[in-house]
Motif scaffolding. Structure first.
Motif, mmCIF file in Angstrom:
data_model
loop_
_atom_site.group_PDB
_atom_site.id
_atom_site.type_symbol
_atom_site.label_atom_id
_atom_site.label_comp_id
_atom_site.label_asym_id
_atom_site.label_seq_id
_atom_site.Cartn_x
_atom_site.Cartn_y
_atom_site.Cartn_z
ATOM 1 N N LEU A 48 19.761 -40.794 45.909
ATOM 2 C CA LEU A 48 19.421 -42.186 45.573
ATOM 3 C C LEU A 48 18.628 -42.213 44.269
ATOM 4 O O LEU A 48 17.757 -41.371 44.056
ATOM 5 C CB LEU A 48 18.588 -42.808 46.703
ATOM 6 N N CYS A 49 18.903 -43.201 43.426
ATOM 7 C CA CYS A 49 18.236 -43.334 42.120
ATOM 8 C C CYS A 49 18.497 -42.077 41.291
ATOM 9 O O CYS A 49 17.566 -41.366 40.905
ATOM 10 C CB CYS A 49 16.745 -43.590 42.309
ATOM 11 N N ALA A 50 19.760 -41.826 41.052
ATOM 12 C CA ALA A 50 20.200 -40.504 40.600
ATOM 13 C C ALA A 50 20.274 -40.319 39.089
ATOM 14 O O ALA A 50 20.313 -39.178 38.614
ATOM 15 C CB ALA A 50 21.578 -40.228 41.193
ATOM 16 N N ALA A 51 20.353 -41.405 38.302
ATOM 17 C CA ALA A 51 20.600 -41.262 36.855
ATOM 18 C C ALA A 51 19.381 -40.669 36.143
ATOM 19 O O ALA A 51 18.253 -40.923 36.555
ATOM 20 C CB ALA A 51 20.940 -42.638 36.274
ATOM 21 N N PRO A 52 19.554 -39.879 35.108
ATOM 22 C CA PRO A 52 20.837 -39.507 34.477
ATOM 23 C C PRO A 52 21.628 -38.446 35.223
ATOM 24 O O PRO A 52 22.743 -38.133 34.818
ATOM 25 C CB PRO A 52 20.387 -38.987 33.109
ATOM 26 N N GLY A 53 21.066 -37.881 36.303
ATOM 27 C CA GLY A 53 21.903 -37.052 37.155
ATOM 28 C C GLY A 53 21.504 -35.592 37.286
ATOM 29 O O GLY A 53 22.283 -34.788 37.780
ATOM 30 N N SER A 54 20.256 -35.243 36.928
ATOM 31 C CA SER A 54 19.913 -33.818 37.032
ATOM 32 C C SER A 54 19.807 -33.375 38.494
ATOM 33 O O SER A 54 20.162 -32.241 38.828
ATOM 34 C CB SER A 54 18.634 -33.495 36.250
ATOM 35 N N TRP A 55 19.352 -34.260 39.373
ATOM 36 C CA TRP A 55 19.294 -33.873 40.795
ATOM 37 C C TRP A 55 20.719 -33.717 41.346
ATOM 38 O O TRP A 55 20.998 -32.799 42.115
ATOM 39 C CB TRP A 55 18.499 -34.906 41.625
ATOM 40 N N SER A 56 21.619 -34.598 40.915
ATOM 41 C CA SER A 56 23.012 -34.469 41.373
ATOM 42 C C SER A 56 23.612 -33.168 40.861
ATOM 43 O O SER A 56 24.382 -32.503 41.565
ATOM 44 C CB SER A 56 23.855 -35.653 40.880
ATOM 45 N N VAL A 77 23.662 -42.684 43.657
ATOM 46 C CA VAL A 77 23.520 -44.130 43.445
ATOM 47 C C VAL A 77 22.441 -44.406 42.405
ATOM 48 O O VAL A 77 21.377 -43.791 42.437
ATOM 49 C CB VAL A 77 23.076 -44.823 44.761
ATOM 50 N N ASP A 78 22.707 -45.329 41.517
ATOM 51 C CA ASP A 78 21.663 -45.752 40.572
ATOM 52 C C ASP A 78 22.017 -47.130 40.011
ATOM 53 O O ASP A 78 23.179 -47.533 39.994
ATOM 54 C CB ASP A 78 21.511 -44.754 39.412
ATOM 55 N N LEU A 79 21.006 -47.814 39.536
ATOM 56 C CA LEU A 79 21.222 -49.089 38.828
ATOM 57 C C LEU A 79 22.049 -48.835 37.568
ATOM 58 O O LEU A 79 22.842 -49.672 37.149
ATOM 59 C CB LEU A 79 19.869 -49.664 38.384
ATOM 60 N N GLN A 80 21.801 -47.660 36.963
ATOM 61 C CA GLN A 80 22.457 -47.357 35.693
ATOM 62 C C GLN A 80 23.682 -46.479 35.908
ATOM 63 O O GLN A 80 23.716 -45.681 36.846
ATOM 64 C CB GLN A 80 21.488 -46.594 34.787
ATOM 65 N N ALA A 81 24.629 -46.634 34.983
ATOM 66 C CA ALA A 81 25.807 -45.768 35.038
ATOM 67 C C ALA A 81 25.373 -44.365 34.605
ATOM 68 O O ALA A 81 24.398 -44.219 33.870
ATOM 69 C CB ALA A 81 26.865 -46.294 34.083
ATOM 70 N N GLN A 92 27.256 -47.485 41.324
ATOM 71 C CA GLN A 92 26.247 -48.166 40.496
ATOM 72 C C GLN A 92 25.733 -49.382 41.273
ATOM 73 O O GLN A 92 26.494 -50.300 41.587
ATOM 74 C CB GLN A 92 26.871 -48.614 39.165
ATOM 75 N N GLY A 93 24.467 -49.382 41.621
ATOM 76 C CA GLY A 93 23.934 -50.496 42.392
ATOM 77 C C GLY A 93 22.450 -50.357 42.636
ATOM 78 O O GLY A 93 21.841 -49.331 42.317
ATOM 79 N N ASP A 94 21.885 -51.405 43.212
ATOM 80 C CA ASP A 94 20.457 -51.494 43.485
ATOM 81 C C ASP A 94 20.214 -51.075 44.936
ATOM 82 O O ASP A 94 20.755 -51.709 45.859
ATOM 83 C CB ASP A 94 20.033 -52.956 43.246
ATOM 84 N N ILE A 95 19.415 -50.055 45.149
ATOM 85 C CA ILE A 95 19.242 -49.550 46.526
ATOM 86 C C ILE A 95 18.453 -50.507 47.415
ATOM 87 O O ILE A 95 18.401 -50.329 48.621
ATOM 88 C CB ILE A 95 18.624 -48.128 46.591
ATOM 89 N N THR A 96 17.814 -51.512 46.831
ATOM 90 C CA THR A 96 17.097 -52.473 47.674
ATOM 91 C C THR A 96 18.034 -53.600 48.151
ATOM 92 O O THR A 96 17.617 -54.461 48.916
ATOM 93 C CB THR A 96 15.898 -53.114 46.937
ATOM 94 N N CYS A 118 15.640 -38.975 47.110
ATOM 95 C CA CYS A 118 15.409 -40.184 46.320
ATOM 96 C C CYS A 118 14.316 -39.908 45.284
ATOM 97 O O CYS A 118 13.171 -39.659 45.641
ATOM 98 C CB CYS A 118 14.995 -41.342 47.229
ATOM 99 N N ASP A 119 14.704 -39.975 44.019
ATOM 100 C CA ASP A 119 13.741 -39.748 42.929
ATOM 101 C C ASP A 119 13.464 -41.081 42.230
ATOM 102 O O ASP A 119 13.160 -41.128 41.042
ATOM 103 C CB ASP A 119 14.345 -38.720 41.952
ATOM 104 N N GLY A 120 13.608 -42.163 42.989
ATOM 105 C CA GLY A 120 13.511 -43.515 42.410
ATOM 106 C C GLY A 120 12.161 -43.801 41.793
ATOM 107 O O GLY A 120 11.117 -43.419 42.321
ATOM 108 N N ALA A 121 12.208 -44.445 40.640
ATOM 109 C CA ALA A 121 10.974 -44.870 39.990
ATOM 110 C C ALA A 121 11.249 -46.193 39.283
ATOM 111 O O ALA A 121 12.280 -46.339 38.632
ATOM 112 C CB ALA A 121 10.524 -43.815 38.993
ATOM 113 N N PRO A 122 10.323 -47.135 39.444
ATOM 114 C CA PRO A 122 10.508 -48.393 38.712
ATOM 115 C C PRO A 122 10.148 -48.186 37.252
ATOM 116 O O PRO A 122 9.551 -47.166 36.896
ATOM 117 C CB PRO A 122 9.492 -49.320 39.390
#
Ligand SMILES: C[S@@+](CC[C@H](N)C(=O)[O-])C[C@H]1O[C@@H](n2cnc3c(N)ncnc32)[C@H](O)[C@@H]1O
Length: 289
Positions: A48-56, A77-81, A92-96, A118-122
């Protein structure tokens, strides 16, 4: 030399460049795995919140399926492509948002994941309370999705900000995971309040039914979709405050903006506080509807 350019030259930034990781964050997940062995036996994973993709990237390189004929399934999944990665399904989407959560669930076609990260950060505002609050909301959205896709016994790893309300978040995680550890990888800057919770052995409470409805995060729920069973918590509602000056058999709307009706109880003899005083003065002058 500016602080940011100096920061960028830290060892992990340089190592990430050398080794082809999209971000230095890759080392955080690698170091968490070194300590907790979270990749072992993982055939299905959600990033979750994967971009730019280093965890993937890390997941794609390190997960080994039980069945050599099939690749491990990774959904990012991420807001950004983000640029495509081998063996990673992107969304591409918002996890909330409920719709994003539903799409993630549908990718698994009834099968459950062994690991959710999940490495999500606002976008940090610099207002610490606000940043911590949004981070906590992301974490709860991630937990909500996790309750739909994680198999019992599975692992959930997520970024947290260790702020003043962190014990509340730990308590919320402990409802679902008997083993919750806070981890600070060496590659996470000491100056940052960032850390990672490693939640192991997913064990939802007996009778818990995962639901996409989370009133904190998605206000589109309606009466038909009410929470039921152990998911539905009813707390006592108690009217309080100084009610002197109100008629006991009538109701009055609250001053504009509160969006609620205010019922009177028996008038009480107590010092009148300023907001009510204004209201009562207006009432006495017949200025209220
Ligand atoms: C620190 S970056 C993740 C780095 C990533 N783990 C990596 O290794 O490349 C945080 C990400 O969270 C994403 N994000 C923030 N809020 C989000 C939300 N509501 N839904 C989906 N992604 C979100 C941002 O778009 C950003 O790409």
């Amino acid at each position: 030399m500016g602080k940011s350019s100096k920061d960028k030259r830290d060892i992990y930034y340089r190592l990430a460049k050398e080794q082809g990781w999209r971000a230095r964050s890759a080392f955080k997940l690698l170091q968490i795995d070194e300590e907790f062995n979270i990749f072992q036996g993982v055939n299905r994973c959600v990033d979750l919140c994967a971009a730019p993709g280093s965890w993937s990237q890390v997941l794609s390189k390190n997960l080994k399926s039980d069945d050599p004929a099939t690749r491990p399934k990774i959904v990012a999944v991420d807001l950004q492509a983000m640029a495509p990665l081998p063996g990673v399904i992107q969304l591409q989407g918002d996890i909330t948002k409920r719709s994003t959560a539903e799409q993630i669930v549908s990718y698994f076609e009834g099968q459950l994941a062994d690991l959710v990260v999940c490495d999500g950060a606002p976008d940090v505002t610099g207002l610490h309370d606000m940043d911590e609050y949004i981070q906590a909301q992301l974490l709860l959205a991630a937990l909500n999705i996790t309750t739909h896709v994680l198999r019992p016994g599975g692992t959930f790893v997520a970024k947290i900000f260790r702020g003043k309300d962190i014990s509340l978040l730990y308590a919320q995680m402990k409802v679902f995971f008997p083993v919750v550890t806070c981890s600070k990888p060496r590659s996470s800057r000491n100056s940052s309040i960032e850390a990672f919770i490693v939640c192991q052995d997913y064990t939802p409470p007996e009778g818990y039914i995962p639901t996409m409805l989370n009133p904190l995060l998605d206000l589109t729920y309606d009466e038909k979709n009410e929470l039921t069973g152990v998911n539905r918590v009813i707390v006592p509602f108690v009217a309080c405050g100084d009610l002197s000056g109100f008629d006991s058999d009538q109701t009055y709307p609250l001053p504009k903006g509160d969006g609620a009706e205010y019922s009177t109880l028996e008038p009480v003899q107590a010092p009148i506080r300023p907001p009510y005083q204004t209201y009562i003065d207006k009432k006495k002058r017949n200025e209220l509807p």
